[in-house]
Write a protein that holds these residues in place. Structure first.
Motif, PDB file in Angstrom:
ATOM      1  N   LEU A  61       0.826  -1.209   0.000  1.00  0.00           N
ATOM      2  CA  LEU A  61       0.000   0.000   0.000  1.00  0.00           C
ATOM      3  C   LEU A  61       0.861   1.261   0.000  1.00  0.00           C
ATOM      4  O   LEU A  61       0.530   2.245  -0.661  1.00  0.00           O
ATOM      5  CB  LEU A  61      -0.922  -0.013   1.215  1.00  0.00           C
ATOM      6  N   VAL A  62       1.971   1.225   0.724  1.00  0.00           N
ATOM      7  CA  VAL A  62       2.878   2.379   0.725  1.00  0.00           C
ATOM      8  C   VAL A  62       3.442   2.621  -0.672  1.00  0.00           C
ATOM      9  O   VAL A  62       3.545   3.769  -1.134  1.00  0.00           O
ATOM     10  CB  VAL A  62       4.020   2.169   1.744  1.00  0.00           C
ATOM     11  N   LEU A  63       3.806   1.548  -1.355  1.00  0.00           N
ATOM     12  CA  LEU A  63       4.424   1.654  -2.679  1.00  0.00           C
ATOM     13  C   LEU A  63       3.411   1.727  -3.806  1.00  0.00           C
ATOM     14  O   LEU A  63       3.798   1.856  -4.972  1.00  0.00           O
ATOM     15  CB  LEU A  63       5.342   0.452  -2.903  1.00  0.00           C
ATOM     16  N   HIS A  64       2.107   1.640  -3.458  1.00  0.00           N
ATOM     17  CA  HIS A  64       1.037   1.609  -4.479  1.00  0.00           C
ATOM     18  C   HIS A  64       1.306   0.515  -5.511  1.00  0.00           C
ATOM     19  O   HIS A  64       1.158   0.722  -6.716  1.00  0.00           O
ATOM     20  CB  HIS A  64       0.915   2.978  -5.165  1.00  0.00           C
ATOM     21  N   ALA A  65       1.733  -0.644  -4.997  1.00  0.00           N
ATOM     22  CA  ALA A  65       2.077  -1.764  -5.865  1.00  0.00           C
ATOM     23  C   ALA A  65       1.061  -2.882  -5.689  1.00  0.00           C
ATOM     24  O   ALA A  65       0.445  -3.018  -4.626  1.00  0.00           O
ATOM     25  CB  ALA A  65       3.471  -2.282  -5.512  1.00  0.00           C
ATOM     26  N   PRO A  66       0.853  -3.701  -6.727  1.00  0.00           N
ATOM     27  CA  PRO A  66      -0.030  -4.867  -6.567  1.00  0.00           C
ATOM     28  C   PRO A  66       0.477  -5.766  -5.446  1.00  0.00           C
ATOM     29  O   PRO A  66       1.683  -5.956  -5.279  1.00  0.00           O
ATOM     30  CB  PRO A  66       0.053  -5.564  -7.925  1.00  0.00           C
ATOM     31  N   LEU A  67      -0.456  -6.317  -4.692  1.00  0.00           N
ATOM     32  CA  LEU A  67      -0.092  -7.133  -3.538  1.00  0.00           C
ATOM     33  C   LEU A  67       0.775  -8.317  -3.934  1.00  0.00           C
ATOM     34  O   LEU A  67       1.778  -8.621  -3.270  1.00  0.00           O
ATOM     35  CB  LEU A  67      -1.363  -7.617  -2.836  1.00  0.00           C
ATOM     36  N   SER A  68       0.433  -8.961  -5.034  1.00  0.00           N
ATOM     37  CA  SER A  68       1.198 -10.137  -5.456  1.00  0.00           C
ATOM     38  C   SER A  68       2.626  -9.775  -5.837  1.00  0.00           C
ATOM     39  O   SER A  68       3.543 -10.581  -5.658  1.00  0.00           O
ATOM     40  CB  SER A  68       0.499 -10.831  -6.630  1.00  0.00           C
ATOM     41  N   ARG A  69       2.845  -8.556  -6.336  1.00  0.00           N
ATOM     42  CA  ARG A  69       4.195  -8.156  -6.739  1.00  0.00           C
ATOM     43  C   ARG A  69       5.114  -8.026  -5.529  1.00  0.00           C
ATOM     44  O   ARG A  69       6.318  -8.263  -5.624  1.00  0.00           O
ATOM     45  CB  ARG A  69       4.154  -6.835  -7.500  1.00  0.00           C
ATOM     46  N   ILE A  70       4.565  -7.659  -4.376  1.00  0.00           N
ATOM     47  CA  ILE A  70       5.362  -7.536  -3.162  1.00  0.00           C
ATOM     48  C   ILE A  70       5.441  -8.876  -2.437  1.00  0.00           C
ATOM     49  O   ILE A  70       6.518  -9.313  -1.999  1.00  0.00           O
ATOM     50  CB  ILE A  70       4.767  -6.463  -2.227  1.00  0.00           C
ATOM     51  N   CYS A  71       4.310  -9.537  -2.298  1.00  0.00           N
ATOM     52  CA  CYS A  71       4.250 -10.749  -1.469  1.00  0.00           C
ATOM     53  C   CYS A  71       4.897 -11.957  -2.131  1.00  0.00           C
ATOM     54  O   CYS A  71       5.584 -12.742  -1.454  1.00  0.00           O
ATOM     55  CB  CYS A  71       2.799 -11.068  -1.123  1.00  0.00           C
ATOM     56  N   ALA A  72       4.662 -12.133  -3.427  1.00  0.00           N
ATOM     57  CA  ALA A  72       5.116 -13.363  -4.082  1.00  0.00           C
ATOM     58  C   ALA A  72       6.622 -13.564  -3.972  1.00  0.00           C
ATOM     59  O   ALA A  72       7.069 -14.639  -3.529  1.00  0.00           O
ATOM     60  CB  ALA A  72       4.652 -13.382  -5.534  1.00  0.00           C
ATOM     61  N   PRO A  73       7.463 -12.592  -4.353  1.00  0.00           N
ATOM     62  CA  PRO A  73       8.904 -12.854  -4.248  1.00  0.00           C
ATOM     63  C   PRO A  73       9.389 -13.050  -2.819  1.00  0.00           C
ATOM     64  O   PRO A  73      10.265 -13.892  -2.570  1.00  0.00           O
ATOM     65  CB  PRO A  73       9.543 -11.606  -4.890  1.00  0.00           C
ATOM     66  N   VAL A  74       8.819 -12.291  -1.872  1.00  0.00           N
ATOM     67  CA  VAL A  74       9.256 -12.422  -0.476  1.00  0.00           C
ATOM     68  C   VAL A  74       8.843 -13.780   0.087  1.00  0.00           C
ATOM     69  O   VAL A  74       9.647 -14.490   0.713  1.00  0.00           O
ATOM     70  CB  VAL A  74       8.687 -11.279   0.384  1.00  0.00           C
ATOM     71  N   MET A  75       7.581 -14.153  -0.115  1.00  0.00           N
ATOM     72  CA  MET A  75       7.108 -15.437   0.412  1.00  0.00           C
ATOM     73  C   MET A  75       7.848 -16.607  -0.228  1.00  0.00           C
ATOM     74  O   MET A  75       8.181 -17.590   0.448  1.00  0.00           O
ATOM     75  CB  MET A  75       5.605 -15.579   0.175  1.00  0.00           C
ATOM     76  N   MET A  76       8.115 -16.512  -1.515  1.00  0.00           N
ATOM     77  CA  MET A  76       8.852 -17.590  -2.179  1.00  0.00           C
ATOM     78  C   MET A  76      10.283 -17.679  -1.665  1.00  0.00           C
ATOM     79  O   MET A  76      10.836 -18.778  -1.512  1.00  0.00           O
ATOM     80  CB  MET A  76       8.828 -17.384  -3.688  1.00  0.00           C
ATOM     81  N   ALA A  77      10.883 -16.525  -1.378  1.00  0.00           N
ATOM     82  CA  ALA A  77      12.238 -16.524  -0.824  1.00  0.00           C
ATOM     83  C   ALA A  77      12.247 -17.151   0.566  1.00  0.00           C
ATOM     84  O   ALA A  77      13.168 -17.922   0.904  1.00  0.00           O
ATOM     85  CB  ALA A  77      12.782 -15.100  -0.779  1.00  0.00           C
ATOM     86  N   VAL A  78      11.246 -16.834   1.372  1.00  0.00           N
ATOM     87  CA  VAL A  78      11.147 -17.422   2.713  1.00  0.00           C
ATOM     88  C   VAL A  78      10.978 -18.936   2.617  1.00  0.00           C
ATOM     89  O   VAL A  78      11.630 -19.706   3.342  1.00  0.00           O
ATOM     90  CB  VAL A  78       9.975 -16.797   3.493  1.00  0.00           C
ATOM     91  N   ALA A  79      10.108 -19.378   1.713  1.00  0.00           N
ATOM     92  CA  ALA A  79       9.893 -20.812   1.537  1.00  0.00           C
ATOM     93  C   ALA A  79      11.159 -21.501   1.031  1.00  0.00           C
ATOM     94  O   ALA A  79      11.515 -22.597   1.483  1.00  0.00           O
ATOM     95  CB  ALA A  79       8.735 -21.052   0.576  1.00  0.00           C
ATOM     96  N   ALA A  80      11.871 -20.850   0.087  1.00  0.00           N
ATOM     97  CA  ALA A  80      13.113 -21.419  -0.429  1.00  0.00           C
ATOM     98  C   ALA A  80      14.163 -21.530   0.671  1.00  0.00           C
ATOM     99  O   ALA A  80      14.914 -22.513   0.733  1.00  0.00           O
ATOM    100  CB  ALA A  80      13.638 -20.566  -1.582  1.00  0.00           C
ATOM    101  N   PHE A  81      14.231 -20.537   1.548  1.00  0.00           N
ATOM    102  CA  PHE A  81      15.172 -20.584   2.665  1.00  0.00           C
ATOM    103  C   PHE A  81      14.865 -21.779   3.556  1.00  0.00           C
ATOM    104  O   PHE A  81      15.776 -22.472   4.021  1.00  0.00           O
ATOM    105  CB  PHE A  81      15.082 -19.286   3.474  1.00  0.00           C
ATOM    106  N   ALA A  82      13.572 -22.028   3.794  1.00  0.00           N
ATOM    107  CA  ALA A  82      13.186 -23.177   4.614  1.00  0.00           C
ATOM    108  C   ALA A  82      13.578 -24.493   3.956  1.00  0.00           C
ATOM    109  O   ALA A  82      14.002 -25.439   4.628  1.00  0.00           O
ATOM    110  CB  ALA A  82      11.684 -23.143   4.878  1.00  0.00           C
ATOM    111  N   VAL A  83      13.456 -24.559   2.638  1.00  0.00           N
ATOM    112  CA  VAL A  83      13.741 -25.803   1.921  1.00  0.00           C
ATOM    113  C   VAL A  83      15.239 -26.053   1.816  1.00  0.00           C
ATOM    114  O   VAL A  83      15.730 -27.162   2.076  1.00  0.00           O
ATOM    115  CB  VAL A  83      13.110 -25.773   0.519  1.00  0.00           C
ATOM    116  N   PHE A  84      16.000 -25.022   1.457  1.00  0.00           N
ATOM    117  CA  PHE A  84      17.408 -25.225   1.110  1.00  0.00           C
ATOM    118  C   PHE A  84      18.394 -24.869   2.216  1.00  0.00           C
ATOM    119  O   PHE A  84      19.560 -25.250   2.142  1.00  0.00           O
ATOM    120  CB  PHE A  84      17.749 -24.399  -0.138  1.00  0.00           C
ATOM    121  N   VAL A  85      17.954 -24.133   3.237  1.00  0.00           N
ATOM    122  CA  VAL A  85      18.870 -23.740   4.310  1.00  0.00           C
ATOM    123  C   VAL A  85      18.477 -24.416   5.616  1.00  0.00           C
ATOM    124  O   VAL A  85      19.175 -25.286   6.118  1.00  0.00           O
ATOM    125  CB  VAL A  85      18.924 -22.201   4.471  1.00  0.00           C
TER     126      VAL A  85
END
Length: 349
Positions: free
Chosen positions: A160-184
């Motif tokens: 909302l601060v960046l006036h960006a679509p929610l998926s554009r902010i959430c998708a890369p961050v959530m996928m990075a968090v999930a990848a960290f759980a899988v590979f680290v």
């Protein structure tokens, strides 16, 4: 008190009641298998914790709708963050304080050996808490899910601060968090379960298309997914978004799709239970052990006794949740969300 606009999706609001009661049933079974001779924790039925997966998918859906509604307002990020804090934090603090008081009165209730100040402060702040390298639950154990919720809300506020679509902010961050759980490491806060918020975001963006599906398609799909959620085992926490997250997403999508026929058939008590689902979720940790203690000497140690304990736990937890909702949660939210009118009387003197 007027209901929030998200209650326009009455089916989803009622589904929150189902999710909360699944978690109650899970903890009732856990109490039984932990305390009854001859059984081990989780031996019977861990699938009730799949109610959390439904909650996370619903959260992604509801936050998507909330972003769409807040985008055109003044200070949308501040409005969203304030509303979320008011909705989540005060009741959580109250119930956490009750838990601390109970542990102080009866130390045997403590999961940890003591209530260290930093542990208590972190619990109130909904921060990830560690004991060594191991992630541990807060003072109020169900608060672990709220830690992930607050993380998601931070991402929504950022969008909302960046006036960006929610998926554009959430998708890369959530996928990075999930990848960290899988590979680290999967022993810390990073978890693949955060992907379930993205399932809800996708459903929120697809509401018009979902509601164009015929009920003869969506309702059987949702029913089949619910049965899978009740029986399919989780093969490790890393696979949870697949084994339970996908069925949870299908359930939520089916309920959204069948909103109009469900609305006509929705009993008022179920909608009321949905409105009180957060209160039920927070308070059932007091109810379930109390029910077990009261029932342990009067029921047989067999499947019928287990079923009776679960049913009583569900019934009493729903009542306590309703009472908490009407007596505490609703008045508290009304007071916090209502601005005090500016006095038009002349100042004294």
């Amino acid at each position: 008190m007027p209901q929030p606009r998200r209650n326009d999706l009455f089916g989803v609001q009622s589904l929150r009641a189902v999710a909360a009661l699944l978690v109650v049933a899970y903890h009732a079974v856990e109490q039984w298998t932990t305390r009854m001779p001859g059984y081990g924790p989780g031996q019977f039925w861990p699938n009730g914790s799949g109610g959390v997966d439904i909650f996370f998918v619903i959260s992604g859906l509801v936050m998507t709708i909330s972003v769409q509604r807040n985008a055109g307002r003044d200070h949308p990020a501040w409005t969203f963050a304030k509303d979320r804090i008011i909705r989540i934090v005060p009741l959580y603090w109250i119930v956490t304080t009750l838990k601390i008081a109970a542990v102080a009165a009866v130390p045997a209730l403590a999961v940890r050996t003591s209530l260290e100040p930093l542990y208590v402060a972190g619990s109130y702040a909904l921060l990830p808490l560690y004991e060594g390298s191991r992630l541990i639950p807060p003072v109020l154990p169900v608060g672990w899910t709220l830690t992930y919720e607050m993380f998601f809300y931070i991402l929504v506020t950022t969008a909302l601060v960046l006036h960006a679509p929610l998926s554009r902010i959430c998708a890369p961050v959530m996928m990075a968090v999930a990848a960290f759980a899988v590979f680290v490491t999967a022993n810390g806060f990073a978890s693949t379960i955060v992907l379930e918020f993205l399932f809800g975001v996708a459903i929120g963006n697809a509401i018009p298309r979902l509601q164009s599906l015929p009920p003869l398609v969506s309702i059987p799909a949702g029913a089949a997914a619910f049965l899978l959620l009740l029986v399919i085992p989780v093969v490790g926490d890393l696979w949870r978004p697949v084994t339970w997250g996908i069925p949870a997403a299908v359930i939520v999508a089916a309920v959204v799709s069948a909103e109009m026929p469900l609305r006509r058939a929705m009993p008022q008590w179920l909608l009321a239970a949905g409105n009180a689902s957060y209160a039920t979720y927070l308070t059932h940790g007091f109810v379930v052990p109390a029910v077990f203690i009261l029932c342990a000497k009067s029921i047989a140690f067999d499947p019928a006794g287990l079923a009776a304990t679960v049913i009583v736990s569900l019934f009493v937890s729903a009542i306590v949740g309703q009472l908490t909702h009407y007596a505490v949660e609703q008045p508290l939210m009304l007071r916090l969300r209502t601005r005090r009118p500016v006095s038009t009387l002349p100042a004294p003197g």
